[in-house]
Scaffold this motif. Structure first.
Motif, PDB file in Angstrom:
ATOM      1  N   MET A   1       0.824  -1.211   0.000  1.00  0.00           N
ATOM      2  CA  MET A   1       0.000   0.000   0.000  1.00  0.00           C
ATOM      3  C   MET A   1       0.862   1.267   0.000  1.00  0.00           C
ATOM      4  N   ARG A   2       2.054   1.203   0.598  1.00  0.00           N
ATOM      5  CA  ARG A   2       2.904   2.414   0.635  1.00  0.00           C
ATOM      6  C   ARG A   2       3.409   2.809  -0.753  1.00  0.00           C
ATOM      7  N   THR A   3       3.443   1.846  -1.685  1.00  0.00           N
ATOM      8  CA  THR A   3       3.826   2.224  -3.044  1.00  0.00           C
ATOM      9  C   THR A   3       2.831   3.170  -3.672  1.00  0.00           C
ATOM     10  N   ARG A   4       1.600   3.097  -3.208  1.00  0.00           N
ATOM     11  CA  ARG A   4       0.543   3.986  -3.723  1.00  0.00           C
ATOM     12  C   ARG A   4       0.252   5.124  -2.759  1.00  0.00           C
ATOM     13  N   PHE A   5       0.330   4.832  -1.439  1.00  0.00           N
ATOM     14  CA  PHE A   5       0.004   5.841  -0.426  1.00  0.00           C
ATOM     15  C   PHE A   5       1.173   5.914   0.552  1.00  0.00           C
ATOM     16  N   PRO A   6       2.119   6.777   0.301  1.00  0.00           N
ATOM     17  CA  PRO A   6       3.312   6.877   1.176  1.00  0.00           C
ATOM     18  C   PRO A   6       2.896   7.072   2.640  1.00  0.00           C
ATOM     19  N   GLY A   7       3.635   6.384   3.526  1.00  0.00           N
ATOM     20  CA  GLY A   7       3.368   6.517   4.954  1.00  0.00           C
ATOM     21  C   GLY A   7       2.180   5.693   5.422  1.00  0.00           C
ATOM     22  N   PHE A   8       1.657   4.821   4.559  1.00  0.00           N
ATOM     23  CA  PHE A   8       0.460   4.052   4.920  1.00  0.00           C
ATOM     24  C   PHE A   8       0.780   3.054   6.040  1.00  0.00           C
ATOM     25  N   THR A   9      -0.169   2.919   6.983  1.00  0.00           N
ATOM     26  CA  THR A   9      -0.092   1.883   8.028  1.00  0.00           C
ATOM     27  C   THR A   9      -1.487   1.590   8.507  1.00  0.00           C
ATOM     28  N   ILE A  10      -1.722   0.368   8.935  1.00  0.00           N
ATOM     29  CA  ILE A  10      -3.031   0.001   9.498  1.00  0.00           C
ATOM     30  C   ILE A  10      -3.182   0.730  10.823  1.00  0.00           C
ATOM     31  N   GLY A  11      -4.323   1.382  11.037  1.00  0.00           N
ATOM     32  CA  GLY A  11      -4.470   2.242  12.199  1.00  0.00           C
ATOM     33  C   GLY A  11      -5.775   2.066  12.940  1.00  0.00           C
ATOM     34  N   ASP A  12      -5.808   2.683  14.128  1.00  0.00           N
ATOM     35  CA  ASP A  12      -7.023   2.818  14.941  1.00  0.00           C
ATOM     36  C   ASP A  12      -7.313   4.313  15.092  1.00  0.00           C
ATOM     37  N   ILE A  13      -8.482   4.603  15.646  1.00  0.00           N
ATOM     38  CA  ILE A  13      -8.841   5.983  15.969  1.00  0.00           C
ATOM     39  C   ILE A  13      -8.767   6.156  17.488  1.00  0.00           C
ATOM     40  N   SER A  14      -7.919   7.074  17.940  1.00  0.00           N
ATOM     41  CA  SER A  14      -7.790   7.355  19.364  1.00  0.00           C
ATOM     42  C   SER A  14      -7.959   8.846  19.589  1.00  0.00           C
ATOM     43  N   ASN A  15      -8.959   9.199  20.423  1.00  0.00           N
ATOM     44  CA  ASN A  15      -9.269  10.615  20.719  1.00  0.00           C
ATOM     45  C   ASN A  15      -9.498  11.404  19.437  1.00  0.00           C
ATOM     46  N   GLY A  16     -10.167  10.754  18.476  1.00  0.00           N
ATOM     47  CA  GLY A  16     -10.533  11.425  17.241  1.00  0.00           C
ATOM     48  C   GLY A  16      -9.408  11.509  16.218  1.00  0.00           C
ATOM     49  N   ALA A  17      -8.241  10.912  16.454  1.00  0.00           N
ATOM     50  CA  ALA A  17      -7.115  10.989  15.529  1.00  0.00           C
ATOM     51  C   ALA A  17      -6.604   9.578  15.229  1.00  0.00           C
ATOM     52  N   PRO A  18      -6.106   9.323  13.971  1.00  0.00           N
ATOM     53  CA  PRO A  18      -5.594   7.986  13.646  1.00  0.00           C
ATOM     54  C   PRO A  18      -4.238   7.718  14.314  1.00  0.00           C
ATOM     55  N   VAL A  19      -4.080   6.507  14.813  1.00  0.00           N
ATOM     56  CA  VAL A  19      -2.809   6.042  15.394  1.00  0.00           C
ATOM     57  C   VAL A  19      -2.539   4.648  14.864  1.00  0.00           C
ATOM     58  N   PRO A  20      -1.286   4.198  14.824  1.00  0.00           N
ATOM     59  CA  PRO A  20      -1.002   2.837  14.357  1.00  0.00           C
ATOM     60  C   PRO A  20      -1.734   1.815  15.216  1.00  0.00           C
ATOM     61  N   ALA A  21      -2.293   0.811  14.554  1.00  0.00           N
ATOM     62  CA  ALA A  21      -3.050  -0.209  15.275  1.00  0.00           C
ATOM     63  C   ALA A  21      -2.083  -1.140  16.014  1.00  0.00           C
ATOM     64  N   PRO A  22      -2.399  -1.530  17.253  1.00  0.00           N
ATOM     65  CA  PRO A  22      -1.558  -2.490  17.973  1.00  0.00           C
ATOM     66  C   PRO A  22      -1.641  -3.875  17.339  1.00  0.00           C
ATOM     67  N   HIS A  23      -0.822  -4.774  17.804  1.00  0.00           N
ATOM     68  CA  HIS A  23      -0.813  -6.127  17.250  1.00  0.00           C
ATOM     69  C   HIS A  23      -2.132  -6.832  17.568  1.00  0.00           C
ATOM     70  N   ARG A  24      -2.740  -7.404  16.551  1.00  0.00           N
ATOM     71  CA  ARG A  24      -3.949  -8.223  16.701  1.00  0.00           C
ATOM     72  C   ARG A  24      -3.812  -9.427  15.787  1.00  0.00           C
ATOM     73  N   ALA A  25      -4.596 -10.462  16.056  1.00  0.00           N
ATOM     74  CA  ALA A  25      -4.562 -11.664  15.216  1.00  0.00           C
ATOM     75  C   ALA A  25      -5.097 -11.371  13.832  1.00  0.00           C
ATOM     76  N   GLN A  26      -6.034 -10.424  13.764  1.00  0.00           N
ATOM     77  CA  GLN A  26      -6.684 -10.141  12.476  1.00  0.00           C
ATOM     78  C   GLN A  26      -7.179  -8.708  12.480  1.00  0.00           C
ATOM     79  N   TYR A  27      -7.185  -8.078  11.262  1.00  0.00           N
ATOM     80  CA  TYR A  27      -7.679  -6.712  11.111  1.00  0.00           C
ATOM     81  C   TYR A  27      -8.707  -6.695   9.992  1.00  0.00           C
ATOM     82  N   ARG A  28      -9.699  -5.839  10.134  1.00  0.00           N
ATOM     83  CA  ARG A  28     -10.687  -5.603   9.058  1.00  0.00           C
ATOM     84  C   ARG A  28     -10.431  -4.183   8.552  1.00  0.00           C
ATOM     85  N   VAL A  29      -9.573  -4.087   7.520  1.00  0.00           N
ATOM     86  CA  VAL A  29      -8.975  -2.819   7.114  1.00  0.00           C
ATOM     87  C   VAL A  29      -9.841  -2.146   6.043  1.00  0.00           C
TER      88      VAL A  29
END
Length: 954
Positions: free
Chosen positions: A118-146
């Motif tokens: 995904m970074r080849t198309r969207f530089p800086g891309f990472t799977i994330g969560d929303i914390s206090n209204g802002a995106p943050v990198p998602a912690p380790h989980r067995a599975q993600y629904r991205v």
């Protein structure tokens, strides 16, 4: 002695007055009840129409998500560009959709590889969560629904890559959707992208792995690979549903409607989704009287419905209205009755007073005469009261807003004996014209109505009845009416008459008809839409299965429709679509179905009838009807089409299979050159999958530098020397090898990639020609083909000029080739562009000349330099006298217009000799050389390859 009177005369008058007032009050109450009931009926009808509109709007909204989900079902793997192309028209026609998403399940092991891709198309891309209204990198989980795909990207880009499982309010809806395979909605939520109090909700639908069994819940959970989701603005969606028809927003003049829609699930905020009108106000009864006696306010109408598994309910209400503000006739009836009561009481008082004076003058011994006088006074009073009651009833009937008819009970005609003024106003017939007539004159010759049988049964059985009928006014106009019939019995209990109350329900029927039309018809063309198409095709399949008849399903797509939109705008495109719709309907039978799928795609259902079979002549007739010239905004267009045909039952036994296979056959028709038709074959499925694969790779081929140019020499028949070359693109695919242009040029035309590819071809050809000149290999003319999409681009001339500057190549060494059909699509515009190109200094040629439909009047206006004879004429010039004559004529015509002539596809010495004998200037074809690489052509030029002298001197 005088005998005492049995009662006081003033008391009698007072009693008469009280009785009259009481009757007037009862009449007022009855009329008020009728008026309030009418208001209530009108309110219920308007409320139901709006409920139906909102329900239909919600269903259509959910169908948008189903259509997106069907894209994954149909193709399995869907690219980001396909998702964007598919979503854009859906978002444009459904502006209340905040976003369309595709969530992909990514395991913890797959996460690093996925993020890197995904970074080849969207530089800086990472799977994330929303914390206090802002995106943050998602912690380790067995599975993600991205959030893998999201459209529109503008305003929603922050959501790309967010793990949707981090939103707990989606868990229940997602689990339910996976287990059932159906759309499932979340509760209400506030939309962060929206300002104000707009609320929304999300509808999810699972995407299963292709080929996996979906027999039960466990199997579905194993097969799930992701889901599609739609974010809806609830209030906007409902407002759009109500505004689909202008009458939905306009209430009756006497009813101001308040509409509120609530969601039962209020865990995320206020349950109110939509409100229109003033807040609900309920009035209370006063002094023991019912509130409807002085106010018009029906009880609020409530309706429960299901939105993708979530219960919603709708409340329609209206504010209270003082009955005097509604033009009530009840008050006037009460005042009239009161005046008559006072007059009657005064008259009675006068009569009684006169009787008293007479009685005082008559001898007390004339008891019998006095008794007679008293009885006479009593009879007069009773008669007056009876007359007053009859007059009140008559005035009530006369004042009724609905038509009232009294007929005889004598069979078989039941002749009319009375009609009220409302009947005259509604039907246009006067009382004199109606009295003595049979009721059947109101429906003229339209006797095939179920309601008429109900009326006859009511009369024969002497009972109450009800029917809905089509009636006709005196001027012949149609109106719908609700009939209520009741028998009237005489003193002996025998039915002597029937009374008919007729309500005009034309407006309600019109609402129902318009709502049905909007549900089943395309708004632009009036043709059947997708919903009605599936219904009609299902019925046709059922009928064909029963009687063993075939059905042809035709998928029609207009060729180069985007050219009209790009050149003249969408309004001209709408005019073209409307004209084509009319031509399609005129080309088929009344029993056939013509539907518009969307854009420039149409579907025709042609079932076989017992008196005539189906043949390809029908398809030819449809293509000929579409191909007729069409003038739009002063421009003449020649429109062709490509048609795919699927036949029931050989190509499928469900509507979905037949439409899908007809679509595949249509794409095959486009692949082999457009303006033709193809019948579906199973092998086309494989071609469709291959086409999808090639289309995905084609988008990256340019940046991966997989394209290359081959060059075919053009030889002068007088000197035998190479004087020019034609640049031909080739695609060196890493898996498929060398892909010929016929397999990818059509795809590039459809998805718009032909513009950057064509620009690359011109630039690369110019650079190569300059390289040959710098090497001292002569000044060749480089011919490059121009596509229809390139010809329509606004900056075409500047793009070609830029390529010439980049190569430092003189413009006279570049030749632009255009097909005959391309320049004839819009002659005036084509002449303008050709003149601009000619002003640039490049050479211009008409390719495939003789296969189109140009005329001499147009040809002489084109500022061209070269005519290229199509290979289809060259192939048989030595064996077909007609082709030979055509070629000779083209050469003569070109020379008369001072044009050079090049013959394509020359493969034999006999063909070359014929062309040389008829003064053709140049040739190209396999006889001299196939298209070769730049290195091979360089070697030809270095060794001075040319036609043998013996051939030139024959």
């Amino acid at each position: 002695m005088r005998s005492r009177l049995p009662f006081s005369p003033s008391l009698a008058a007072l009693l008469a007055l009280v009785l009259g007032v009481l009757i007037s009050a009862l009449l007022f109450t009855a009329v008020r009840r009728l008026e309030h009931d009418k208001v209530d009926i009108d309110f219920q009808q308007q409320a139901k129409v709006r409920v139906a509109a909102i329900q239909n709007g919600i269903d259509n909204s959910i169908n948008v998500l189903k259509d997106v989900n069907q894209l994954f079902v149909a193709f399995g793997t869907v690219s980001r560009e396909q998702f964007q192309s598919f979503a854009e028209p859906l978002l444009a026609s459904n502006p209340y959709i905040q976003a369309l998403n595709f969530h992909r399940y990514i395991s913890a092991q797959e996460r690093p590889q996925y993020e890197a891709a995904m970074r080849t198309r969207f530089p800086g891309f990472t799977i994330g969560d929303i914390s206090n209204g802002a995106p943050v990198p998602a912690p380790h989980r067995a599975q993600y629904r991205v959030v893998d795909y999201i459209e529109p990207m503008e305003g929603n880009k922050a959501a790309l890559g967010i793990d949707a499982d981090s939103y707990p309010f989606q868990d229940a809806a997602m689990q339910k959707s996976v287990d059932t395979g159906e759309p499932s909605a979340t509760g209400l939520l506030r939309l962060t992208q929206e300002r104000g109090t707009q609320k929304g909700f999300i509808v999810l639908m699972p995407v299963y792995r292709p080929g996996m069994p979906l027999t039960d819940v466990a199997a579905r959970r194993l097969a799930i690979i992701g889901d599609t989701a739609a974010v809806f603005r609830g209030g906007d969606m409902i407002a759009k549903s109500l505004s689909a028809d202008s009458f939905m927003l306009v209430s009756d003049a006497k009813l101001a409607l308040n509409i509120s829609v609530y969601a039962s699930d209020d865990t995320l905020g206020d349950a109110l989704i939509f409100h229109q009108g003033a807040p609900l106000q309920l009035i209370e009864s006063s002094v023991g009287l019912p509130k409807w006696l002085f106010y018009n306010q029906p009880e609020p109408y409530q309706h429960l419905f299901n939105v993708a598994g979530q219960p919603w309910h709708m409340v329609v209400s209206t504010p209270p209205a003082w009955f005097m503000n509604e033009g009530s006739t009840a008050l006037w009836a009460f005042i009239a009755g009161l005046l008559f009561s006072i007059g009657g009481a005064a008259y009675l008082q006068t009569v009684v007073d006169r009787s008293r004076r007479i009685q005082l003058l008559v001898d007390e011994r004339t008891v019998q005469l006095r008794s007679v006088n008293e009885d006479l006074s009593a009879d007069i009073a009773a008669r007056k009261r009876t007359e007053q009651e009859l007059q009140l009833r008559e005035r009530a009937i006369e004042a009724s807003a609905n038509s009232i008819i009294i007929t005889s009970a004598v069979a078989p005609h039941y002749l009319i004996e009375y009609v009220n003024p409302a009947f005259e106003r509604i039907t246009g017939y006067s009382a004199e014209e109606a009295i003595g007539m049979d009721l059947c004159f109101l429906w003229n010759d339209d006797a095939d109505q179920p309601g008429i049988e109900e009326i006859r049964a009511t009369a024969n059985e002497e009972r109450e009845g009800h029917a809905v009928l089509r009636n006709y006014r005196k001027d012949g106009t149609l109106f719908w009416s609700d009939w209520y019939i009741a028998p009237v019995k005489d003193d002996k209990g025998v039915v002597s008459h029937f009374i008919v109350v007729q309500y005009d329900i034309t407006a309600t029927k019109r609402y129902e008809s318009e709502l049905e039309f909007q549900t089943n018809r395309d708004a632009l063309t009036g043709l059947a839409n997708r919903s009605l198409l599936r219904d009609r095709l299902s019925q046709a399949v059922s009928y064909a299965y029963r009687y063993g008849h075939p059905i042809w399903v035709l998928f029609v797509d207009l060729d180069r429709f985007k050219f009209v939109n790009d050149t003249l705008g969408h309004q001209a495109g709408d005019i073209l679509l409307t004209a084509v719709s009319s031509r399609l309907q005129a080309a088929v039978r009344d029993t056939d179905t013509v539907a518009r799928m969307g854009g420039d795609e149409f579907v025709l259902i042609l079932p076989e009838r017992t008196d005539s079979g189906l043949s390809t002549h029908i398809v030819q007739r449809i293509m000929e009807a579409i191909a007729q010239p069409l003038t739009i905004e002063g421009h003449e267009f020649f429109v062709s089409c490509s048609i795919g045909v699927a036949v029931y039952p050989a190509d499928g036994d469900t509507p979905e299979e037949l439409i899908k296979h007809a679509d595949i056959a249509m794409y095959r028709a486009k692949e082999i050159g457009r303006n033709n038709f193809q019948f579906y074959t199973p092998a086309m499925n494989e071609r469709a999958l291959e086409r999808l694969h090639i289309e995905g790779d084609l988008r990256n081929a340019l940046e991966r530098e997989e394209f290359t140019l081959h060059y075919q020499p053009q030889v002068d028949l007088r000197t035998g020397e190479i004087v020019g070359v034609e640049a031909l693109i080739r695609w060196q695919h890493p898996e498929l090898g060398m892909v010929p242009p016929v397999r990818f040029i059509g795809l590039a035309e459809e998805n718009g990639l032909i513009v950057p590819i064509g620009a690359w071809v011109i630039r690369a050809a110019c650079l190569q020609n300059k390289e040959w000149q710098m090497a001292g290999l002569g000044h060749l003319r480089m011919a490059v083909n121009l596509s229809a999409r390139q010809f329509a681009q606004e900056d075409l001339v500047e793009s070609i000029a830029s390529s010439l500057r980049a190569a430092d190549l003189a413009p006279e060494y570049l030749e632009i080739e255009l097909t005959e059909s391309l320049v004839m699509a819009d002659v005036d515009r084509a002449i303008g562009i050709l003149r601009e190109l000619k002003a640039l200094g490049v050479q211009l040629s008409i390719d495939d000349f003789g296969t189109g439909y140009s005329s001499l009047s147009y040809l002489k206006r084109f500022p061209i330099d070269v005519l290229k004879i199509d290979r289809s004429f060259v192939n048989d010039i030595t064996i077909d006298p007609d082709d030979a004559a055509i070629v000779a004529s083209i050469v003569s015509l070109a020379h008369s217009l001072r044009l050079q002539v090049i013959a394509e596809g020359v493969e034999t010495e006999a063909q070359l000799n014929y062309l040389r004998e008829h003064d053709c200037d140049q040739i190209q074809g396999y006889f001299f050389s196939r298209p070769v690489t730049a290195a091979a052509l360089t070697a030809m030029l270095e060794e001075g390859k040319r036609l043998p002298i013996e051939i030139l001197t024959l």
